[in-house]
Design an enzyme around this catalytic site. Structure first.
Site, mmCIF file in Angstrom:
data_model
loop_
_atom_site.group_PDB
_atom_site.id
_atom_site.type_symbol
_atom_site.label_atom_id
_atom_site.label_comp_id
_atom_site.label_asym_id
_atom_site.label_seq_id
_atom_site.Cartn_x
_atom_site.Cartn_y
_atom_site.Cartn_z
ATOM 1 N N GLU C 33 0.867 -1.189 0.000
ATOM 2 C CA GLU C 33 0.000 0.000 0.000
ATOM 3 C C GLU C 33 0.898 1.231 0.000
ATOM 4 O OE1 GLU C 33 -3.410 0.973 -0.133
ATOM 5 O OE2 GLU C 33 -2.291 2.864 -0.182
ATOM 6 N N GLY C 39 -7.689 2.451 2.087
ATOM 7 C CA GLY C 39 -7.967 2.993 0.757
ATOM 8 C C GLY C 39 -8.864 4.210 0.765
ATOM 9 N N VAL C 40 -9.530 4.416 -0.354
ATOM 10 C CA VAL C 40 -10.437 5.557 -0.498
ATOM 11 C C VAL C 40 -11.532 5.478 0.557
ATOM 12 C CG1 VAL C 40 -12.217 6.563 -1.991
ATOM 13 C CG2 VAL C 40 -10.008 5.875 -2.955
ATOM 14 N N HIS C 437 -43.850 -4.081 15.148
ATOM 15 C CA HIS C 437 -44.565 -2.807 15.168
ATOM 16 C C HIS C 437 -44.112 -2.020 16.385
ATOM 17 C CE1 HIS C 437 -47.876 0.013 14.555
ATOM 18 N NE2 HIS C 437 -48.054 -0.014 15.857
HETATM 19 C C1 FAD Z 1 -16.548 10.523 -1.365
HETATM 20 C C2 FAD Z 1 -16.776 9.056 -1.549
HETATM 21 C C3 FAD Z 1 -17.748 8.420 -0.794
HETATM 22 C C4 FAD Z 1 -17.970 7.059 -0.944
HETATM 23 N N1 FAD Z 1 -18.942 6.464 -0.173
HETATM 24 C C5 FAD Z 1 -19.168 5.138 -0.329
HETATM 25 C C6 FAD Z 1 -20.134 4.476 0.471
HETATM 26 O O1 FAD Z 1 -20.792 5.083 1.329
HETATM 27 N N2 FAD Z 1 -20.347 3.161 0.292
HETATM 28 C C7 FAD Z 1 -19.637 2.460 -0.630
HETATM 29 O O2 FAD Z 1 -19.865 1.264 -0.750
HETATM 30 N N3 FAD Z 1 -18.703 3.045 -1.393
HETATM 31 C C8 FAD Z 1 -18.451 4.367 -1.265
HETATM 32 N N4 FAD Z 1 -17.488 4.962 -2.031
HETATM 33 C C9 FAD Z 1 -16.743 4.117 -2.978
HETATM 34 C C10 FAD Z 1 -15.649 3.321 -2.257
HETATM 35 O O3 FAD Z 1 -14.819 4.197 -1.550
HETATM 36 C C11 FAD Z 1 -14.855 2.498 -3.251
HETATM 37 O O4 FAD Z 1 -15.743 1.693 -4.001
HETATM 38 C C12 FAD Z 1 -13.865 1.596 -2.546
HETATM 39 O O5 FAD Z 1 -12.949 2.337 -1.780
HETATM 40 C C13 FAD Z 1 -13.117 0.740 -3.564
HETATM 41 O O6 FAD Z 1 -12.215 -0.088 -2.892
HETATM 42 P P1 FAD Z 1 -10.901 -0.611 -3.611
HETATM 43 O O7 FAD Z 1 -10.231 -1.487 -2.619
HETATM 44 O O8 FAD Z 1 -11.236 -1.164 -4.920
HETATM 45 O O9 FAD Z 1 -10.036 0.673 -3.924
HETATM 46 P P2 FAD Z 1 -9.506 1.893 -3.031
HETATM 47 O O10 FAD Z 1 -10.307 2.085 -1.834
HETATM 48 O O11 FAD Z 1 -9.361 3.023 -4.000
HETATM 49 O O12 FAD Z 1 -8.070 1.423 -2.555
HETATM 50 C C14 FAD Z 1 -7.032 1.254 -3.453
HETATM 51 C C15 FAD Z 1 -5.741 1.372 -2.681
HETATM 52 O O13 FAD Z 1 -4.675 0.948 -3.499
HETATM 53 C C16 FAD Z 1 -3.553 1.789 -3.306
HETATM 54 N N5 FAD Z 1 -2.744 1.677 -4.520
HETATM 55 C C17 FAD Z 1 -3.113 1.923 -5.794
HETATM 56 N N6 FAD Z 1 -2.138 1.611 -6.640
HETATM 57 C C18 FAD Z 1 -1.096 1.157 -5.891
HETATM 58 C C19 FAD Z 1 0.203 0.693 -6.187
HETATM 59 N N7 FAD Z 1 0.630 0.598 -7.462
HETATM 60 N N8 FAD Z 1 1.027 0.345 -5.175
HETATM 61 C C20 FAD Z 1 0.597 0.430 -3.890
HETATM 62 N N9 FAD Z 1 -0.614 0.850 -3.554
HETATM 63 C C21 FAD Z 1 -1.455 1.219 -4.552
HETATM 64 C C22 FAD Z 1 -4.172 3.142 -3.068
HETATM 65 O O14 FAD Z 1 -3.297 3.964 -2.344
HETATM 66 C C23 FAD Z 1 -5.422 2.781 -2.270
HETATM 67 O O15 FAD Z 1 -5.175 2.812 -0.885
HETATM 68 C C24 FAD Z 1 -17.227 6.321 -1.875
HETATM 69 C C25 FAD Z 1 -16.235 6.952 -2.632
HETATM 70 C C26 FAD Z 1 -16.016 8.302 -2.487
HETATM 71 C C27 FAD Z 1 -14.951 8.948 -3.307
HETATM 72 C C1 FAD Z 2 -46.973 1.586 27.186
HETATM 73 C C2 FAD Z 2 -47.102 0.487 26.186
HETATM 74 C C3 FAD Z 2 -46.217 0.438 25.118
HETATM 75 C C4 FAD Z 2 -46.311 -0.580 24.183
HETATM 76 N N1 FAD Z 2 -45.443 -0.606 23.136
HETATM 77 C C5 FAD Z 2 -45.525 -1.587 22.222
HETATM 78 C C6 FAD Z 2 -44.643 -1.620 21.103
HETATM 79 O O1 FAD Z 2 -43.796 -0.764 20.926
HETATM 80 N N2 FAD Z 2 -44.760 -2.628 20.219
HETATM 81 C C7 FAD Z 2 -45.695 -3.611 20.369
HETATM 82 O O2 FAD Z 2 -45.753 -4.499 19.531
HETATM 83 N N3 FAD Z 2 -46.566 -3.595 21.402
HETATM 84 C C8 FAD Z 2 -46.489 -2.616 22.320
HETATM 85 N N4 FAD Z 2 -47.374 -2.603 23.372
HETATM 86 C C9 FAD Z 2 -48.378 -3.667 23.436
HETATM 87 C C10 FAD Z 2 -49.536 -3.386 22.471
HETATM 88 O O3 FAD Z 2 -50.078 -2.133 22.738
HETATM 89 C C11 FAD Z 2 -50.586 -4.471 22.579
HETATM 90 O O4 FAD Z 2 -49.993 -5.730 22.374
HETATM 91 C C12 FAD Z 2 -51.688 -4.293 21.556
HETATM 92 O O5 FAD Z 2 -52.323 -3.065 21.709
HETATM 93 C C13 FAD Z 2 -52.703 -5.428 21.664
HETATM 94 O O6 FAD Z 2 -53.672 -5.254 20.701
HETATM 95 P P1 FAD Z 2 -55.161 -5.818 20.920
HETATM 96 O O7 FAD Z 2 -55.881 -5.473 19.674
HETATM 97 O O8 FAD Z 2 -55.073 -7.219 21.319
HETATM 98 O O9 FAD Z 2 -55.751 -5.039 22.166
HETATM 99 P P2 FAD Z 2 -55.892 -3.522 22.547
HETATM 100 O O10 FAD Z 2 -54.932 -2.679 21.808
HETATM 101 O O11 FAD Z 2 -55.848 -3.505 24.018
HETATM 102 O O12 FAD Z 2 -57.323 -3.130 22.018
HETATM 103 C C14 FAD Z 2 -58.466 -3.669 22.585
HETATM 104 C C15 FAD Z 2 -59.612 -2.728 22.291
HETATM 105 O O13 FAD Z 2 -60.796 -3.360 22.612
HETATM 106 C C16 FAD Z 2 -61.679 -2.455 23.249
HETATM 107 N N5 FAD Z 2 -62.617 -3.246 24.024
HETATM 108 C C17 FAD Z 2 -62.324 -4.125 25.005
HETATM 109 N N6 FAD Z 2 -63.441 -4.726 25.430
HETATM 110 C C18 FAD Z 2 -64.477 -4.226 24.712
HETATM 111 C C19 FAD Z 2 -65.884 -4.463 24.684
HETATM 112 N N7 FAD Z 2 -66.431 -5.379 25.464
HETATM 113 N N8 FAD Z 2 -66.632 -3.739 23.815
HETATM 114 C C20 FAD Z 2 -66.074 -2.838 23.008
HETATM 115 N N9 FAD Z 2 -64.766 -2.588 22.981
HETATM 116 C C21 FAD Z 2 -63.956 -3.274 23.812
HETATM 117 C C22 FAD Z 2 -60.768 -1.559 24.030
HETATM 118 O O14 FAD Z 2 -61.355 -0.306 24.273
HETATM 119 C C23 FAD Z 2 -59.562 -1.463 23.116
HETATM 120 O O15 FAD Z 2 -59.639 -0.351 22.247
HETATM 121 C C24 FAD Z 2 -47.307 -1.581 24.319
HETATM 122 C C25 FAD Z 2 -48.204 -1.537 25.385
HETATM 123 C C26 FAD Z 2 -48.119 -0.513 26.302
HETATM 124 C C27 FAD Z 2 -49.065 -0.482 27.429
#
Ligand code: FAD
Ligand code: FAD
Lengths: 60, 461, 461
Positions: C33, C39-40, C437
């Site tokens: 290298e 690299g890049v 969810h």
């Molecule tokens: C601004 C920017 C953002 C990017 N963002 C992303 C991204 O988010 N995700 C993504 O997947 N790709 C991204 N890329 C592309 C990614 O950087 C390249 O696809 C990747 O680096 C290619 O890897 P490589 O090993 O083929 O070459 P390089 O990373 O270019 O490495 C080649 C190396 O070989 C060395 N070298 C060359 N010739 C010789 C030699 N004769 N003797 C000794 N050493 C030598 C160089 O010095 C260099 O270090 C981005 C590129 C740029 C420019």
């Molecule tokens: C603080 C908190 C955070 C949570 N966060 C998440 C989360 O991020 N992800 C996740 O997957 N789960 C979460 N849960 C759990 C989730 O809310 C429950 O699993 C989900 O609501 C169950 O759905 P359900 O339809 O079985 O019952 P419920 O959502 O309890 O609905 C039952 C409904 O039936 C009605 N009902 C009941 N009896 C009668 C009746 N006899 N006549 C008419 N209506 C009636 C009620 O009024 C109610 O509206 C959380 C729970 C709490 C308390």
């Protein structure tokens, strides 16, 4: 007739491969998979189906 | 007399989704809801908590913004505007609930506002009227369970003891809070209030929080909460509550902690009111159902929290779809080992499938592979390197049995694992899947490489 | 004379990953290298840009924090501390590059600092010494291509015209910037500087930016950038640069735009210096290779940007692994239709597989399904509802051919699609996969429901 131990074999296959096998009449149990860990891929079913076709043609 | 193919009792994520699916499949459907459509989840659960957590995260980042090259001169005057925060929460809830109302209209579902009482499997009484239906989907949800502790009822009436609903409706920014419990909701509230600057104490009965999760996950989250300033007191027995003080026993001595509020987060119980006449079989967790969500009474289905398999909104919705499909003639079912669960802590948690312990108990030849977020370039760029992924697999075919992620975007990242489990993917597939760089999701690929052989980006194992 | 199984030329993500994999498989490996390991990508590409974007996003959120219930009294004095920002970037880069150095040591890979010149397929000269190797992996990467425009060379010398490397090393917060080009890197820099408060103008030759992406994606991003204040001028012909002014032709008239800096982001060319003696076949994009990354010269492999299949870091790394495995006796290959690509704009973009247009051209019986982020509860809670997912599928078996996501976490979300494509998953599988969810990833499930039949959470289609 399907033999017991054959159907018990666990086949790793992709969903598309399974659908295609059914569709093209390929017995998935007989296909050797080329995917990771021998998973049967759609390309394997395609190849098997092509093979079936050519061997059927050869039998004519 | 009104007549329906399907009446859905309860308009939460279990009920309203079942209703939409049934209607899409051609049924004439009514939903009976006594309160607001959207149920717990949209009104007082998932959505409002995540809305508040969004602000808490931003506030935390903002307090730390100097490290990211942003200067806020009056930093000491930066503060939460509680009223604006509560208003934003209300606006968001109104919007999502309004969305469900629209969905009901669009799908020609009749929404009846009122408490529904089942007279028999085909007759519901609501607002004094009788409605007739061929099939029933019960989705009545669950309610907070207040434990039997001396003084807790009184505190609840006075307002010092609150439940999750009280916690998202506080009038002002609380200075201190004691949280009783250590489950998912307790951890989310601890994260929320601690990040907002409230002094948080968690009282936990057992020796760990989140006791149903994989050991590595719960240890990481517990350690992180403590580092962030949450006081976690384990192995306690709650004794009594008096005013703002909670008395508990710990290490053989009676101790106490005083705080503005005491948040009881000790579990939920199924809502079984209104359905007594059906004589449904009820088990330890809730109403008992078969794998198509049908109860012991033919034509009566139950879904969601009232069934209590996993008290999660997406489970309720998925069960709702299964019930609707079963009624309309397609028998599907849910594999509960392929259901993801999330915690919206900072960092987040996303898990699915078997924990290492459970996989061993279930008799698999278990392999595990862990890859830390601290070795991930994107995590370093983001400045959020707490976390890891742990893949639990079956050595026989390499099948992925469980994936446990702690990372800032874990709740979105776990979908990858969900698809992988759904498709019976192996560690070989996950390792071969090209993940984009730089992303947090690369840790999944690295851990899979580690399960197969060796990860690329790790120095010591 | 030093002797190796494999010499890797270039220590970027293509080269260093190839070296690690080869070493893990038992080879004696050296990396040559001439500059910095990483690299890049690690030094002047992926990592520093994402580090700066992290701050830009935080700054944007912060300016908008009132809407989230946070009051910053001296908001008008909040500013980017350019020196701190640049220092953080340096620290992060140092850390990731240090990580690669450790990886080299841990894997017993000899790192030789210097420019390598190939004398023949088995002999490299570096720092006046000769090194002998059985096999070669070339990973020399790519460099910026400055287009031939009058005055551009002069501007580059004076420092008003900069490339991506210059753009991440500015001495101070620029007031205005003209970006020449409309590719991924141009869009990321437009996002970065616009969010930091710089007035950004993009000059684009064709009538759209991001012209290789799915139409819905590029339209959404273009519209969003414009809404955020970026001026995008399409259908232009660059004429000349003089000082801070860029002259261009548009709608038949000569126009000009003046700005502190002119960022040339008009493509990259493969680095082919030092390898001339090998007489490799070079095509339009770079060095030609077979599906196992072997060039026309036996035992000489080439990977990454110098091959130019997709100029992405994860492609370079994946190709590096393929080359290492091929040399060590396992023939694997990459399906380039299953490689994700990301844009770290706000919102982010993650895409994989066929666009709708390309799938039709390829002769599939194409179905598509779109689900908007505006109907997603988590997006509403986060206040980031711009975006959607579009699933392109083959109607015959329902195979997922392409997934196109615009969302705040799209770069992590696309991993789900990558696994799905890797395992030849169908829309039925994606619809059946229970997504947690509330998460952004639910939109994938909804779109899959829409592809199969109807989404749940949508009012009009
Ligand atoms: C601004 C920017 C953002 C990017 N963002 C992303 C991204 O988010 N995700 C993504 O997947 N790709 C991204 N890329 C592309 C990614 O950087 C390249 O696809 C990747 O680096 C290619 O890897 P490589 O090993 O083929 O070459 P390089 O990373 O270019 O490495 C080649 C190396 O070989 C060395 N070298 C060359 N010739 C010789 C030699 N004769 N003797 C000794 N050493 C030598 C160089 O010095 C260099 O270090 C981005 C590129 C740029 C420019
Ligand atoms: C603080 C908190 C955070 C949570 N966060 C998440 C989360 O991020 N992800 C996740 O997957 N789960 C979460 N849960 C759990 C989730 O809310 C429950 O699993 C989900 O609501 C169950 O759905 P359900 O339809 O079985 O019952 P419920 O959502 O309890 O609905 C039952 C409904 O039936 C009605 N009902 C009941 N009896 C009668 C009746 N006899 N006549 C008419 N209506 C009636 C009620 O009024 C109610 O509206 C959380 C729970 C709490 C308390």
């Amino acid at each position: 007739e399907v033999t017991q131990n054959q159907s018990a074999k666990k086949i790793l296959a992709t969903p598309v491969a399974r659908k295609m096998a059914k569709d093209l009449g390929v017995d998935i149990q007989t296909v050797i998979g080329t995917g990771p860990q021998g998973r049967v891929m759609k390309a394997d079913i395609k190849a098997a189906a092509d093979h079936l076709e050519t061997s059927a043609a050869n039998n004519l | 007399m009104k007549n329906f193919d399907i009446v859905v009792l309860g308009g939460g994520p279990g009920g309203y989704v079942a209703a939409i699916k049934a209607s899409q499949l051609g049924a004439k459907v009514a939903v009976i809801e006594m309160d607001q459509l959207g149920g717990v989840c949209l009104n007082i659960g998932c959505i409002p908590t995540k809305t508040l957590l969004r602000t808490a995260k931003l506030y935390q980042d903002l307090l730390n913004s100097k490290a990211f090259g942003i200067d806020i001169p009056g930093m000491e005057h930066v503060e939460i505007n509680w009223e604006n925060l509560m208003n934003r929460k209300k606006t968001v809830v109104k919007k999502v609930v309004g969305g469900v109302q629209q969905l009901m209209k669009y799908n020609n579902i009749e929404v009846i506002n009122g408490f529904g009482t089942l007279l028999d499997p085909h007759t519901v009484e609501v607002n004094g009227e009788r409605i007739v239906t061929k099939n029933l989907i019960l989705a009545t949800g669950s309610s907070v369970k207040l434990p039997k502790i001396e003084g807790i009822e009184e505190g609840y009436k006075q307002g010092t003891v609150i439940d999750s609903t009280g916690a998202i409706e506080l009038k002002a920014h609380p200075k201190s809070m004691t949280i009783l419990g250590g489950g998912v909701i307790a951890v989310e509230f601890a994260t929320l209030f601690n990040s907002l600057g409230t002094k948080v104490t968690m009282l936990q009965r057992s020796d760990v929080i989140l006791k149903n999760l994989d050991e590595d996950v719960r240890n990481t989250i517990q350690r992180h909460l403590i580092n962030e300033g949450v006081e976690i007191i384990t192995n306690t027995t709650l004794k009594s509550i008096s005013g703002q003080t909670t008395y508990y026993e710990s290490e053989g001595a009676l101790k106490s902690v005083k705080s503005d509020f005491i948040l009881a987060s000790l579990g939920r119980v199924p809502n079984l009111k209104g359905i007594e006449n059906l004589n449904l079989k009820v088990g330890r967790k809730g109403v008992e159902v078969d794998s198509h969500m049908e109860t012991n009474v033919k034509g009566v289905y139950a879904v969601g929290d009232m069934v209590g398999k996993m008290m999660l909104a997406h489970v309720a919705s998925a069960e709702g779809i299964v019930a609707a499909e079963a009624i309309m003639g397609t028998k599907t079912k849910i594999d509960y080992n392929k259901v993801p669960a999330c915690i919206y802590s900072f960092p987040e948690v996303g898990v699915i499938g078997y924990s290492e312990e459970d996989a061993k108990k279930a008799g698999f030849d278990v392999g595990t592979s862990v890859f830390p977020l601290s070795a991930n370039g994107k995590a370093m760029a983001e400045g959020e390197t707490t976390g890891f992924v742990k893949i639990v697999h079956d050595k026989k075919y390499g099948e992925v049995l469980g994936v446990h992620i702690v990372a800032s975007h874990a709740t979105d990242m776990i979908a990858e694992a969900a698809v992988s489990l759904e498709l019976e993917g192996t560690i070989y597939d996950l390792a071969k899947t090209i993940h984009p760089h730089p992303t947090l999701s690369e840790i999944v690929m690295e851990a899979a490489h580690g399960a197969v052989d060796k990860p690329i980006h790790i120095v010591k194992m």
